[in-house]
Design a protein around this motif. Structure first.
Motif, PDB file in Angstrom:
ATOM      1  N   PRO A  94     106.167  39.415  11.101  1.00  0.00           N
ATOM      2  CA  PRO A  94     106.219  38.887  12.467  1.00  0.00           C
ATOM      3  C   PRO A  94     106.249  37.358  12.462  1.00  0.00           C
ATOM      4  CG  PRO A  94     104.457  40.514  12.207  1.00  0.00           C
ATOM      5  CD  PRO A  94     104.930  40.156  10.840  1.00  0.00           C
ATOM      6  N   ILE A  95     106.988  36.772  13.390  1.00  0.00           N
ATOM      7  CA  ILE A  95     107.031  35.324  13.558  1.00  0.00           C
ATOM      8  C   ILE A  95     106.619  35.002  14.990  1.00  0.00           C
ATOM      9  CG2 ILE A  95     108.474  33.258  13.593  1.00  0.00           C
ATOM     10  CD1 ILE A  95     110.170  34.395  11.449  1.00  0.00           C
ATOM     11  N   ARG A  96     105.624  34.139  15.135  1.00  0.00           N
ATOM     12  CA  ARG A  96     105.133  33.758  16.456  1.00  0.00           C
ATOM     13  C   ARG A  96     105.405  32.278  16.693  1.00  0.00           C
ATOM     14  NH1 ARG A  96     100.619  31.436  17.554  1.00  0.00           N
ATOM     15  NH2 ARG A  96      99.550  32.094  15.647  1.00  0.00           N
ATOM     16  N   THR A  97     105.933  31.966  17.865  1.00  0.00           N
ATOM     17  CA  THR A  97     106.223  30.570  18.212  1.00  0.00           C
ATOM     18  C   THR A  97     105.443  30.099  19.431  1.00  0.00           C
ATOM     19  OG1 THR A  97     108.125  31.264  19.545  1.00  0.00           O
ATOM     20  CG2 THR A  97     108.556  30.680  17.244  1.00  0.00           C
ATOM     21  N   THR A  98     104.683  30.985  20.033  1.00  0.00           N
ATOM     22  CA  THR A  98     103.867  30.604  21.184  1.00  0.00           C
ATOM     23  C   THR A  98     102.401  30.904  20.882  1.00  0.00           C
ATOM     24  OG1 THR A  98     104.181  32.774  22.217  1.00  0.00           O
ATOM     25  CG2 THR A  98     105.709  31.019  22.839  1.00  0.00           C
ATOM     26  N   THR A  99     101.529  30.129  21.482  1.00  0.00           N
ATOM     27  CA  THR A  99     100.093  30.331  21.284  1.00  0.00           C
ATOM     28  C   THR A  99      99.572  31.243  22.386  1.00  0.00           C
ATOM     29  OG1 THR A  99      99.857  28.158  20.255  1.00  0.00           O
ATOM     30  CG2 THR A  99      97.866  29.205  21.081  1.00  0.00           C
ATOM     31  N   THR A 100      99.144  32.413  22.005  1.00  0.00           N
ATOM     32  CA  THR A 100      98.677  33.392  22.978  1.00  0.00           C
ATOM     33  C   THR A 100      97.188  33.208  23.259  1.00  0.00           C
ATOM     34  OG1 THR A 100      98.149  34.980  21.237  1.00  0.00           O
ATOM     35  CG2 THR A 100     100.383  35.048  22.151  1.00  0.00           C
ATOM     36  N   ARG A 101      96.742  33.889  24.275  1.00  0.00           N
ATOM     37  CA  ARG A 101      95.314  33.832  24.619  1.00  0.00           C
ATOM     38  C   ARG A 101      94.449  34.305  23.460  1.00  0.00           C
ATOM     39  NH1 ARG A 101      92.345  33.913  29.534  1.00  0.00           N
ATOM     40  NH2 ARG A 101      90.213  34.646  29.231  1.00  0.00           N
ATOM     41  N   SER A 102      94.899  35.333  22.759  1.00  0.00           N
ATOM     42  CA  SER A 102      94.085  35.857  21.656  1.00  0.00           C
ATOM     43  C   SER A 102      93.939  34.830  20.534  1.00  0.00           C
ATOM     44  CB  SER A 102      94.693  37.154  21.115  1.00  0.00           C
ATOM     45  OG  SER A 102      95.939  36.914  20.493  1.00  0.00           O
ATOM     46  N   VAL A 103      94.975  34.020  20.290  1.00  0.00           N
ATOM     47  CA  VAL A 103      94.881  32.967  19.280  1.00  0.00           C
ATOM     48  C   VAL A 103      93.838  31.928  19.703  1.00  0.00           C
ATOM     49  CG1 VAL A 103      96.106  31.064  18.155  1.00  0.00           C
ATOM     50  CG2 VAL A 103      97.227  33.278  18.439  1.00  0.00           C
ATOM     51  N   ILE A 104      93.894  31.522  20.971  1.00  0.00           N
ATOM     52  CA  ILE A 104      92.906  30.572  21.494  1.00  0.00           C
ATOM     53  C   ILE A 104      91.504  31.168  21.386  1.00  0.00           C
ATOM     54  CG2 ILE A 104      92.112  29.364  23.544  1.00  0.00           C
ATOM     55  CD1 ILE A 104      94.638  28.153  22.424  1.00  0.00           C
ATOM     56  N   ALA A 105      91.373  32.445  21.749  1.00  0.00           N
ATOM     57  CA  ALA A 105      90.057  33.093  21.723  1.00  0.00           C
ATOM     58  C   ALA A 105      89.505  33.163  20.300  1.00  0.00           C
ATOM     59  CB  ALA A 105      90.151  34.491  22.332  1.00  0.00           C
ATOM     60  N   ARG A 106      90.368  33.494  19.324  1.00  0.00           N
ATOM     61  CA  ARG A 106      89.909  33.567  17.930  1.00  0.00           C
ATOM     62  C   ARG A 106      89.465  32.191  17.436  1.00  0.00           C
ATOM     63  NH1 ARG A 106      94.421  36.970  17.057  1.00  0.00           N
ATOM     64  NH2 ARG A 106      95.518  35.308  15.959  1.00  0.00           N
ATOM     65  N   THR A 107      90.209  31.160  17.796  1.00  0.00           N
ATOM     66  CA  THR A 107      89.841  29.811  17.377  1.00  0.00           C
ATOM     67  C   THR A 107      88.506  29.404  17.984  1.00  0.00           C
ATOM     68  OG1 THR A 107      92.198  29.232  17.303  1.00  0.00           O
ATOM     69  CG2 THR A 107      90.622  27.423  17.245  1.00  0.00           C
ATOM     70  N   ILE A 108      88.320  29.691  19.261  1.00  0.00           N
ATOM     71  CA  ILE A 108      87.050  29.364  19.926  1.00  0.00           C
ATOM     72  C   ILE A 108      85.904  30.122  19.270  1.00  0.00           C
ATOM     73  CG2 ILE A 108      85.766  29.576  22.091  1.00  0.00           C
ATOM     74  CD1 ILE A 108      88.421  29.130  23.547  1.00  0.00           C
ATOM     75  N   ARG A 109      86.139  31.388  18.954  1.00  0.00           N
ATOM     76  CA  ARG A 109      85.095  32.189  18.306  1.00  0.00           C
ATOM     77  C   ARG A 109      84.679  31.566  16.974  1.00  0.00           C
ATOM     78  NH1 ARG A 109      81.193  35.634  19.226  1.00  0.00           N
ATOM     79  NH2 ARG A 109      82.517  36.774  20.684  1.00  0.00           N
ATOM     80  N   ARG A 110      85.644  31.131  16.177  1.00  0.00           N
ATOM     81  CA  ARG A 110      85.318  30.547  14.874  1.00  0.00           C
ATOM     82  C   ARG A 110      84.526  29.255  15.026  1.00  0.00           C
ATOM     83  NH1 ARG A 110      91.063  31.231  11.579  1.00  0.00           N
ATOM     84  NH2 ARG A 110      91.079  33.520  11.540  1.00  0.00           N
ATOM     85  N   LEU A 111      84.972  28.393  15.958  1.00  0.00           N
ATOM     86  CA  LEU A 111      84.262  27.128  16.149  1.00  0.00           C
ATOM     87  C   LEU A 111      82.891  27.365  16.765  1.00  0.00           C
ATOM     88  CD1 LEU A 111      85.311  24.217  15.461  1.00  0.00           C
ATOM     89  CD2 LEU A 111      87.072  25.990  15.458  1.00  0.00           C
ATOM     90  N   CYS A 112      82.779  28.330  17.656  1.00  0.00           N
ATOM     91  CA  CYS A 112      81.480  28.653  18.248  1.00  0.00           C
ATOM     92  C   CYS A 112      80.514  29.171  17.185  1.00  0.00           C
ATOM     93  CB  CYS A 112      81.638  29.687  19.361  1.00  0.00           C
ATOM     94  SG  CYS A 112      82.131  29.004  20.965  1.00  0.00           S
ATOM     95  N   ASP A 113      81.003  29.966  16.262  1.00  0.00           N
ATOM     96  CA  ASP A 113      80.139  30.464  15.189  1.00  0.00           C
ATOM     97  C   ASP A 113      79.551  29.305  14.391  1.00  0.00           C
ATOM     98  OD1 ASP A 113      80.486  33.091  15.871  1.00  0.00           O
ATOM     99  OD2 ASP A 113      82.066  33.476  14.414  1.00  0.00           O
ATOM    100  N   ARG A 114      80.372  28.279  14.141  1.00  0.00           N
ATOM    101  CA  ARG A 114      79.886  27.120  13.381  1.00  0.00           C
ATOM    102  C   ARG A 114      78.879  26.296  14.184  1.00  0.00           C
ATOM    103  NH1 ARG A 114      85.661  24.929  10.866  1.00  0.00           N
ATOM    104  NH2 ARG A 114      86.237  26.895   9.825  1.00  0.00           N
ATOM    105  N   LYS A 115      79.023  26.313  15.517  1.00  0.00           N
ATOM    106  CA  LYS A 115      78.145  25.516  16.371  1.00  0.00           C
ATOM    107  C   LYS A 115      76.972  26.334  16.922  1.00  0.00           C
ATOM    108  CE  LYS A 115      81.133  22.023  16.302  1.00  0.00           C
ATOM    109  NZ  LYS A 115      80.834  20.679  15.750  1.00  0.00           N
ATOM    110  N   ARG A 116      76.879  27.609  16.531  1.00  0.00           N
ATOM    111  CA  ARG A 116      75.851  28.514  17.060  1.00  0.00           C
ATOM    112  C   ARG A 116      75.976  28.673  18.569  1.00  0.00           C
ATOM    113  NH1 ARG A 116      70.220  27.217  13.747  1.00  0.00           N
ATOM    114  NH2 ARG A 116      70.951  27.937  11.711  1.00  0.00           N
ATOM    115  N   LEU A 117      77.201  28.928  19.009  1.00  0.00           N
ATOM    116  CA  LEU A 117      77.476  29.139  20.420  1.00  0.00           C
ATOM    117  C   LEU A 117      78.183  30.470  20.609  1.00  0.00           C
ATOM    118  CD1 LEU A 117      78.758  25.558  21.339  1.00  0.00           C
ATOM    119  CD2 LEU A 117      76.582  26.568  22.063  1.00  0.00           C
ATOM    120  N   GLU A 118      78.142  30.973  21.816  1.00  0.00           N
ATOM    121  CA  GLU A 118      78.864  32.197  22.177  1.00  0.00           C
ATOM    122  C   GLU A 118      79.969  31.835  23.161  1.00  0.00           C
ATOM    123  OE1 GLU A 118      78.870  35.281  21.309  1.00  0.00           O
ATOM    124  OE2 GLU A 118      77.148  35.300  19.948  1.00  0.00           O
ATOM    125  N   PRO A 119      81.216  32.241  22.903  1.00  0.00           N
ATOM    126  CA  PRO A 119      82.294  31.963  23.855  1.00  0.00           C
ATOM    127  C   PRO A 119      82.161  32.803  25.111  1.00  0.00           C
ATOM    128  CG  PRO A 119      83.095  33.343  22.072  1.00  0.00           C
ATOM    129  CD  PRO A 119      81.678  32.976  21.718  1.00  0.00           C
TER     130      PRO A 119
END
Length: 547
Positions: A272-297
């Motif tokens: 698969p090739i993706r050229t647009t940033t979907t909501r799920s991509v944004i959500a996964r990124t937020i989840r990863r950064l929140c885990d590092r900051k001890r936060l819940e999205p």
């Protein structure tokens, strides 16, 4: 930024990495490992095939890999679970002698020597210590590709999620010629071919390897007619301004990264090739950064980030610089989202819309403010004129993102001192809004929000019932449009949005905000993958509910 086995093309500026001397340099490789999620990311800036292959191989073969990821204990477990023949003749992992197979320390030492040899060869080329530069480049490239491919296989066996990042800082400037673009796409396609698997088997050797002795050395491959498709190991992310321009050329090259040999089995690889940033991509990124900051999205946080920015890179930068690590885990607050967005360069806010640069600067100022500001103060801090601010804020005011209060102007996002009351958000971001006739947030569509806006903007309600009026056409489905044809409905809605943007030009700038707020957190729709390999007549049957 890409799903496992997929490629993502991400249009965003690249950041230079720091070299050993502390200076930022596009030639520096990148390496990052998350112990908690077992995710390894390696990156390199692409200049030419030789340089890219060398950088990505050195990143994979760095001491960090052997010290933190592919340790002696990990390799010992891999060697105990898989025969030496599978590793060498199916996985194509080089250097597995009997002695090294029995002693992982010797295996690591061998690969460290290979990496040193790669560096030695590049130094010889750089200082002109060779008679034939073309032959030397070829030797270096082949060594680098083999080294990288072997380590990719080991990472897959160790169940490490691998992401390769290819940085292209100035595509249109440095790759304007068709020859250079072709070399770029060919390099990426070839690396995907040699780093794809069908079961334990490297697909390149079975499909494109032209050397008889190499094919004869490979283990026999048994094709499962029920599932003849392999997959790319890990993911590939190509990042830089305008890199989505490469999609068609990359797709074409991936379909045929080499010449199929006569005895190629009927297997293929779907990528698969993706050229647009979907909501799920944004959500996964937020989840990863929140885990590092001890936060819940939260849903609101995902919607706000998805509203303002166009890539996961922007989210990561915003949260990295805008948030501190908490002592106790808790939900992220709206004022923290606002403060994080203020860390970005203004031109990264609503970057894919037609919002003016002056309004981007004004939004950046308001995101970073801790109180309402007068129009003159907004203009002063943003370096724009007061008139420019007032000329461009209409749509944001109508959409309730920007409010004029007695103290001045503010965004409809909570300040820190409003954290523990009711969140301040535009009305269409919340379920309990004053518009009681609206569907719930999970069922709400952008057209519901736009209809509410339209009823407050249009003085003559008869326009909504006039079949010759664009408002009537835009907010109603044609009688010949069947409700059981979702694709036709989507096409009509898309056309209706275009018509409404023609009616109200200011709408184009704020439409992403409305769409992000109304987007249901559903899985991404299926993408159209590239099929690498020969035509496959046998297709796996789709799964149905219950089996």
């Amino acid at each position: 930024m890409a799903d496992d086995g997929a490629i993502a093309l991400v249009d965003t500026p690249t950041q230079k990495l720091k070299g050993r001397d502390g200076e930022k340099d596009h030639r520096v490789m990148g390496w990052s490992y998350d112990d908690d999620s077992s995710e390894l990311t390696v990156s390199a800036t692409y200049k030419n095939p030789y340089q890219y292959a060398t950088c990505i191989a050195r990143a994979l073969a760095s001491p960090w890999t052997w010290n933190r990821v592919l340790t002696e204990d990990v390799l010992e477990e891999i060697f105990s679970e898989h025969s030496r023949r599978i590793l060498s003749d199916a996985r194509n992992i080089g250097g597995i002698s009997d002695e090294r197979y029995e002693d992982p320390a010797l295996f690591i030492e061998f690969y460290q020597q290979q990496e040193e040899r790669l560096c030695e060869l590049t130094r010889e080329l750089a200082y002109g210590e060779c008679q034939d530069e073309t032959a030397k480049r070829s030797e270096i490239t082949q060594l680098a590709k083999g080294l990288a491919a072997s380590i990719v296989q080991l990472l897959d066996l160790a169940e490490i999620d691998l992401s390769r990042e290819v940085r292209i800082p100035e595509l249109r400037r440095n790759f304007s010629s068709s020859e250079r673009r072709n070399d770029l796409c060919e390099t990426l396609a070839h690396s995907c071919a040699i780093e794809s698997l069908y079961g334990h088997h490297v697909t390149y050797r079975h499909l494109y390897e032209q050397r008889d002795d190499r094919r004869e050395a490979a283990m026999d491959l048994a094709v499962d007619a029920r599932d003849p498709f392999g997959e790319l190991v890990g993911s590939l992310v190509v990042v830089g301004p305008n890199v989505t321009d490469l999609e068609d050329e990359l797709r074409s090259m991936l379909q045929s990264p080499g010449e199929l040999h006569d005895d190629a089995p009927e297997i293929a690889v779907r990528i698969p090739i993706r050229t647009t940033t979907t909501r799920s991509v944004i959500a996964r990124t937020i989840r990863r950064l929140c885990d590092r900051k001890r936060l819940e999205p939260t849903r609101e946080a995902v919607s706000l980030f998805h509203s303002f920015v166009s890539t996961g890179y922007d989210v990561a930068r915003a949260m990295h610089y805008g948030l501190e690590r908490e002592d106790r885990r808790r939900e992220i607050h709206i004022d923290e989202v606002r403060r994080s967005l203020a860390q970005l360069d203004p031109d990264r806010l609503l970057a894919t819309t037609d919002v003016t640069p002056s309004m981007q600067k004004a939004l950046s100022v308001l995101l970073g403010a801790d109180r309402p500001l007068s129009g003159a103060e907004v203009a002063r801090r943003a370096g724009i004129t007061t008139q420019s601010f007032r000329d461009n804020c209409k749509g944001f005011v109508l959409a309730d993102l920007l409010r004029e209060v007695p103290e001045g102007w503010r965004l409809s996002l909570s300040f820190a001192d409003e954290r523990y009351g009711r969140d301040v958000l535009p009305w269409f971001f919340v379920d309990e809004s004053d518009r009681s006739f609206l569907p719930s947030i999970d069922l709400r569509t952008p057209m519901d929000v736009l209809y509410d806006l339209a009823t407050s903007l249009v003085d003559d309600p008869a326009r909504f019932g006039d079949p010759d009026d664009v408002l009537c056409w835009g907010f109603s489905l044609p009688p010949d449009l069947y409700l059981d044809d979702p694709e036709a409905i989507v096409d009509h809605r898309r056309a209706a949005l275009a018509v409404l943007c023609d009616e109200w030009p200011w709408l184009q700038a704020i439409l992403p905000l409305i769409e992000a707020a109304c987007e249901s957190p559903e899985p991404d729709p299926a993408s159209d993958p590239v099929v690498m390999g020969p035509p496959v007549s046998q297709q796996p049957l789709p799964q149905t509910a219950g089996g």
